[in-house]
Design an enzyme around this catalytic site. Structure first.
Site, PDB file in Angstrom:
ATOM      1  N   GLY A 130       0.949  -1.552   0.011  1.00 20.44           N
ATOM      2  CA  GLY A 130      -0.296   0.247   0.393  1.00 20.44           C
ATOM      3  C   GLY A 130       0.410   1.194   0.021  1.00 20.44           C
ATOM      4  O   GLY A 130      -0.095   2.261   0.299  1.00 20.44           O
ATOM      5  N   VAL A 131       2.081   1.249  -0.206  1.00 22.84           N
ATOM      6  CA  VAL A 131       2.982   2.701  -0.065  1.00 22.84           C
ATOM      7  C   VAL A 131       3.472   3.265  -1.340  1.00 22.84           C
ATOM      8  O   VAL A 131       3.945   4.013  -1.898  1.00 22.84           O
ATOM      9  CB  VAL A 131       4.115   2.389   0.684  1.00 22.84           C
ATOM     10  CG1 VAL A 131       3.456   1.421   2.490  1.00 22.84           C
ATOM     11  CG2 VAL A 131       5.460   1.115  -0.290  1.00 22.84           C
ATOM     12  N   ASP A 149       5.002 -10.715  -7.440  1.00 17.85           N
ATOM     13  CA  ASP A 149       3.958 -10.610  -5.954  1.00 17.85           C
ATOM     14  C   ASP A 149       2.303 -11.098  -6.505  1.00 17.85           C
ATOM     15  O   ASP A 149       2.458 -10.920  -7.855  1.00 17.85           O
ATOM     16  CB  ASP A 149       3.578  -8.833  -5.801  1.00 17.85           C
ATOM     17  CG  ASP A 149       3.203  -8.661  -4.993  1.00 17.85           C
ATOM     18  OD1 ASP A 149       1.885  -9.531  -4.705  1.00 17.85           O
ATOM     19  OD2 ASP A 149       2.673  -7.388  -4.314  1.00 17.85           O
TER      20      ASP A 149
END
EC number: 3.6.-.-
Length: 324
Positions: free
Chosen positions: A29-30, A56
């Site tokens: 989430g960054v 990922d």
């Protein structure tokens, strides 16, 4: 007298023409995927051929570019020298096992050999990593950028060459000790076990994995870009990640700090409070990592999706933000 801070851009990566492997990682989430896609776009301007690869399992590259990618590298629409692919290391190892079973469906020894091979912690993922690296290396891209899984998985992924080297050394020892016994059992069962083939294949990987290990530890060839936001948990995670990268002898000297509220003249009370908090942690980042390039990226007003939006965002990684 304090040293002059390093330029807050990723231009140093574009200028380092020897770089072959660039890992981009951070907490979920960054803006890690947005950063890796944007860096790949910038890198494609100065390199002959660039591959962007996602390890990922969430596979956000397809969402970011609005194009479906799979385990085969394919050109990103709108680019002539930038390709992308999405792989799942765990799925890769499952395919290897299924392939082995199909080749020897009635061999009771094959299950035992697999159990023996995977008794070493991390060997399954490490073998999958070896397969991925073999494939990537055969494609001869000028530069490969990894959009990695959230932090924990990333660090395991980077340690795989070491895990695999140790595992292969152990397995070599097991072969010499138990090989004759397994062959004897195989003869008694009337099966033609391929245990020698399995170990030979693993042993064959050792040279290439050893080479990858050397390359990952060479700062001329490999670097890691940390992505974070200016909050306590993200800063803590980044610190832990940098310490682990140092212990693996993997170079890291760039930090991208995303989602910053950089307008000091804002009148929004929530924005003022959030900016104050961000400035506190940003000061800590600058103090802790004075020998890093710290790239300050502002909070953008809209979602960064699609080639056009990513290309525009990518400029923020190269040219420091200036209020209009």
């Amino acid at each position: 007298m304090s040293l002059e801070p390093l330029p807050g851009t990723l231009e140093n990566l574009l200028e380092q023409t020897s770089l072959k492997w660039i890992f981009v990682g951070g907490k979920g989430g960054v803006g890690k995927t947005t950063t890796s896609c944007s860096l790949a776009i910038q890198m494609s301007k100065v390199r002959k051929s660039v591959l962007l690869i996602s390890t990922d399992p969430a596979h956000n590259l397809s969402d970011a570019f609005g194009t479906k990618f799979g385990k085969e590298a394919r050109l990103i629409p709108g680019f002539e020298n930038l390709s992308a692919m999405e792989i799942d290391p765990n799925a890769s190892i499952q395919e290897m096992l299924e392939q082995s079973e199909q080749q020897n469906p009635n061999n009771p020894m094959s299950g035992m050999m697999q159990d023996l091979a995977f008794a070493i912690p991390g060997i399954d993922e490490a073998l999958a990593f070896a397969e991925v690296m073999k494939e990537v290396k055969s494609m001869n891209f000028d530069c490969v950028i990894f959009d990695t899984a959230p932090t924990g998985h990333t660090l395991r992924f980077l340690n795989f060459p070491t895990v695999l080297e140790k595992a292969l050394a152990k397995l070599s020892g097991l072969t010499s000790r138990f090989g004759p016994l397994i062959n004897q059992m195989s003869g008694m069962l009337g099966t033609n076990t391929n245990q020698e083939d399995i170990f030979a294949k693993m042993e064959g990987m050792r040279g290439s994995i050893s080479e990858v290990n050397k390359q990952f530890k060479n700062p001329d060839l490999t670097t890691f870009v940390c992505v974070c936001i200016s909050e306590f948990l993200s800063l803590y995670e980044t610190e832990r990640m940098i310490q682990e990268l140092t212990s693996y002898e993997i170079d890291t000297h760039n930090i991208v700090v995303n989602q910053l509220l950089l307008d000091p003249d804002t009148k929004c009370p929530q924005c003022i409070a959030r900016r104050k908090m961000q400035q506190k942690y940003l000061s800590q980042i600058e103090e802790l990592y004075e020998d890093f390039h710290i790239v300050k990226v502002p909070q953008v007003p809209s979602e960064v999706r699609g080639t056009e939006a990513l290309t525009k965002f990518s400029d923020l990684l190269i040219h420091p933000y200036v209020k209009e």
